[in-house]
Scaffold this active site. Sequence first.
Site, PDB file in Angstrom:
ATOM      1  N   TYR A 185      25.241  21.459  -7.402  1.00 25.59           N
ATOM      2  CA  TYR A 185      24.266  21.661  -6.327  1.00 25.59           C
ATOM      3  C   TYR A 185      24.919  22.298  -5.093  1.00 25.59           C
ATOM      4  CZ  TYR A 185      20.926  18.344  -8.491  1.00 25.59           C
ATOM      5  OH  TYR A 185      20.036  17.707  -9.305  1.00 25.59           O
ATOM      6  N   HIS A 443      -5.417  32.882  -7.503  1.00 23.91           N
ATOM      7  CA  HIS A 443      -4.903  34.250  -7.506  1.00 23.91           C
ATOM      8  C   HIS A 443      -5.004  34.889  -6.123  1.00 23.91           C
ATOM      9  CE1 HIS A 443      -3.727  37.952  -9.473  1.00 23.91           C
ATOM     10  NE2 HIS A 443      -4.672  38.568  -8.772  1.00 23.91           N
ATOM     11  N   GLU A 448       0.284  30.347 -10.259  1.00 27.55           N
ATOM     12  CA  GLU A 448      -0.780  30.505 -11.275  1.00 27.55           C
ATOM     13  C   GLU A 448      -0.192  30.776 -12.657  1.00 27.55           C
ATOM     14  OE1 GLU A 448      -3.295  34.094 -11.134  1.00 27.55           O
ATOM     15  OE2 GLU A 448      -1.940  34.911  -9.632  1.00 27.55           O
TER      16      GLU A 448
HETATM   17  P1  NDP Z   1      28.042  18.277  -8.755  1.00 29.23           P
HETATM   18  O1  NDP Z   1      28.390  17.127  -9.593  1.00 29.23           O
HETATM   19  O2  NDP Z   1      26.644  18.777  -8.726  1.00 29.23           O
HETATM   20  O3  NDP Z   1      28.999  19.520  -9.142  1.00 29.23           O
HETATM   21  C1  NDP Z   1      30.388  19.373  -9.135  1.00 29.23           C
HETATM   22  C2  NDP Z   1      31.040  20.680  -9.523  1.00 29.23           C
HETATM   23  O4  NDP Z   1      32.461  20.513  -9.434  1.00 29.23           O
HETATM   24  C3  NDP Z   1      30.727  21.085 -10.950  1.00 29.23           C
HETATM   25  O5  NDP Z   1      30.675  22.492 -11.037  1.00 29.23           O
HETATM   26  C4  NDP Z   1      31.943  20.533 -11.699  1.00 29.23           C
HETATM   27  O6  NDP Z   1      32.234  21.201 -12.888  1.00 29.23           O
HETATM   28  C5  NDP Z   1      33.044  20.823 -10.693  1.00 29.23           C
HETATM   29  N1  NDP Z   1      34.211  20.001 -10.931  1.00 29.23           N
HETATM   30  C6  NDP Z   1      34.298  18.647 -10.909  1.00 29.23           C
HETATM   31  N2  NDP Z   1      35.537  18.231 -11.197  1.00 29.23           N
HETATM   32  C7  NDP Z   1      36.267  19.361 -11.442  1.00 29.23           C
HETATM   33  C8  NDP Z   1      37.611  19.592 -11.802  1.00 29.23           C
HETATM   34  N3  NDP Z   1      38.458  18.580 -11.975  1.00 29.23           N
HETATM   35  N4  NDP Z   1      38.011  20.858 -11.973  1.00 29.23           N
HETATM   36  C9  NDP Z   1      37.144  21.901 -11.813  1.00 29.23           C
HETATM   37  N5  NDP Z   1      35.856  21.738 -11.452  1.00 29.23           N
HETATM   38  C10 NDP Z   1      35.418  20.477 -11.266  1.00 29.23           C
HETATM   39  O7  NDP Z   1      28.548  17.889  -7.296  1.00 29.23           O
HETATM   40  P2  NDP Z   1      28.293  18.538  -5.861  1.00 29.23           P
HETATM   41  O8  NDP Z   1      29.526  18.295  -5.095  1.00 29.23           O
HETATM   42  O9  NDP Z   1      27.776  19.923  -5.971  1.00 29.23           O
HETATM   43  O10 NDP Z   1      27.120  17.643  -5.282  1.00 29.23           O
HETATM   44  C11 NDP Z   1      27.272  16.224  -5.252  1.00 29.23           C
HETATM   45  C12 NDP Z   1      25.964  15.530  -5.474  1.00 29.23           C
HETATM   46  O11 NDP Z   1      25.179  15.664  -4.305  1.00 29.23           O
HETATM   47  C13 NDP Z   1      25.100  16.141  -6.591  1.00 29.23           C
HETATM   48  O12 NDP Z   1      25.386  15.550  -7.818  1.00 29.23           O
HETATM   49  C14 NDP Z   1      23.724  15.819  -6.142  1.00 29.23           C
HETATM   50  O13 NDP Z   1      23.396  14.572  -6.676  1.00 29.23           O
HETATM   51  C15 NDP Z   1      23.806  15.733  -4.633  1.00 29.23           C
HETATM   52  N6  NDP Z   1      23.212  16.919  -4.006  1.00 29.23           N
HETATM   53  C16 NDP Z   1      21.898  17.202  -4.209  1.00 29.23           C
HETATM   54  C17 NDP Z   1      21.323  18.312  -3.638  1.00 29.23           C
HETATM   55  C18 NDP Z   1      19.893  18.624  -3.897  1.00 29.23           C
HETATM   56  O14 NDP Z   1      19.154  17.742  -4.375  1.00 29.23           O
HETATM   57  N7  NDP Z   1      19.421  19.862  -3.648  1.00 29.23           N
HETATM   58  C19 NDP Z   1      22.080  19.221  -2.770  1.00 29.23           C
HETATM   59  C20 NDP Z   1      23.462  18.837  -2.644  1.00 29.23           C
HETATM   60  C21 NDP Z   1      23.990  17.732  -3.239  1.00 29.23           C
HETATM   61  P3  NDP Z   1      31.599  20.692 -14.274  1.00 29.23           P
HETATM   62  O15 NDP Z   1      30.169  21.046 -14.237  1.00 29.23           O
HETATM   63  O16 NDP Z   1      32.398  21.432 -15.296  1.00 29.23           O
HETATM   64  O17 NDP Z   1      31.848  19.211 -14.313  1.00 29.23           O
END
Ligand code: NDP
Length: 463
Positions: A185, A443, A448
């Site tokens: 996110y 529309h 829609e």
């Molecule tokens: P997310 O869990 O959404 O994404 C984390 C990202 O970091 C993923 O791309 C993940 O990769 C990557 N990552 C994690 N560990 C590693 C690693 N060791 N090495 C490389 N890449 C890594 O977390 P965010 O920080 O984006 O957001 C935190 C939370 O905040 C979200 O889960 C959400 O619940 C909330 N949020 C909600 C929003 C909304 O509703 N619009 C807006 C902002 C935050 P991979 O996918 O491969 O694990």
Amino acid sequence: MQDYDLFVIGAGSGGVRCARIAAQNGARVGIAERRHWGGTCVNLGCVPKKLMVYAAETGRMIEDAPAFGWDVQRPSSFDWYSFIAAKDREIERLNGIYISMLEKAGIDLYTGDAKLLDANTLEIGPSVLAPEVPVQRIRAKTIVLATGSTPVRLDIPGSELAITSDELFHLPERPQKVAIIGSGYIGVEFAGILAGMGSQVDLFYRQPLPLRGFDEEVRTHLKELIDLHGITQHPGTTPVRLEDIGGGKAVRLVTDDGVSYEVDAVIMATGRRAAVDSLGLEAAGVAMEKGHVVAGVDGKTNVPSIYAIGDIRDQYNLTPTAIAEGHMLAEQLFNPQGRTWSFETLPKAVFFSSPVGVVGLSEEEAAKDHDLAIYTSRFTPMRQTLPKRAGKILMKLVVDRHSDVVLGAHMVGPDAPEIIQMLAIAVTAKLTKKQLDQTVALHPSTAEEFVTMRTPTRLVDRH
Ligand code: NDP
């Protein structure tokens, strides 16, 4: 020592709702907050982020204005400083609203750092927001842990050189060249925001597509849109170290394939962890697992007098779900006839430009248990035709082929969160595709399309 029926630690979305509903139902309630009244959503999350999305989109609208006959100059620069000041004024106003809402509900407010001493006693001491407060002891029949979560950084050399979303909201200036790590996110949203404000953005992620966990077709479509925004994507790439190359003003990011990139700022958007430090969980005997408090959606922990809601229990990690959990808990404790929510059909949005909105099951999730009819539509929004702005909308329905029930709805395009919020009612009510088809189209609108998709794009058998 003060005695309460309910004491809430953490005045974020979930904690505030829980305290307010409990007080409305006659409970004597106290609440403690150490940093920000209103919590992450209001101060370092949803609200300032959405204001930033509006700021970025305003630039794009000005760019498009000549195509609609307006005699305006192309925007040449974005005044980060005045925007951040305006954003902070709005957030200060919201902080005040939260405080007065709690006070009006007859709740006692404590500014300071709360820690559990045992299952019914806690201590409130000085915190960043209140460095001078005297230490106070409080007893409560029930304690609710609602301290939320905090960003995590990758464990790589130089990770302290990166910032997280927490710091981004208060940077003194906008970084011109920025590397974002993570395509969840926060990574996707800030890539869109900063690119829209004029920064050069590189987005690094370890998957082949952004937004792991979302529908594959949505992820593929989003990846194309990210390209169209001029953001350079580095899928399948993991940064291995960061180096200071400019006395704190520039950073070199080195990836696992040995390539290095020099940028003004690195943003780690690599997830969040439960905020449990110095909360005294051990003293009260509260069970933890992988860094978060173990509790169900009803908030129950292993200690009968202690409950946990929102991100601290690491399940849904969204503001509306924390609010729902807080509300349900307060009613469960003080008014058992209360409201319930359908968490299975939780709508989600990612505020990229264009945003993503989804509700219910992805095609991949649904295909585990259902034979499916998949309906998709891709088209250019009318608003983009005159300015010749590239980027199509994707709309998708995932339908059970036998019952005709709509299991999921997905959209990437302008206003997707607004449209999906309404469609979430239909998915929660388990309406059928036929019922969507019976609905007369409005529309001309984008929405829609969700009631006019007649022929399945493909049939998918369960696997
Ligand atoms: P997310 O869990 O959404 O994404 C984390 C990202 O970091 C993923 O791309 C993940 O990769 C990557 N990552 C994690 N560990 C590693 C690693 N060791 N090495 C490389 N890449 C890594 O977390 P965010 O920080 O984006 O957001 C935190 C939370 O905040 C979200 O889960 C959400 O619940 C909330 N949020 C909600 C929003 C909304 O509703 N619009 C807006 C902002 C935050 P991979 O996918 O491969 O694990």
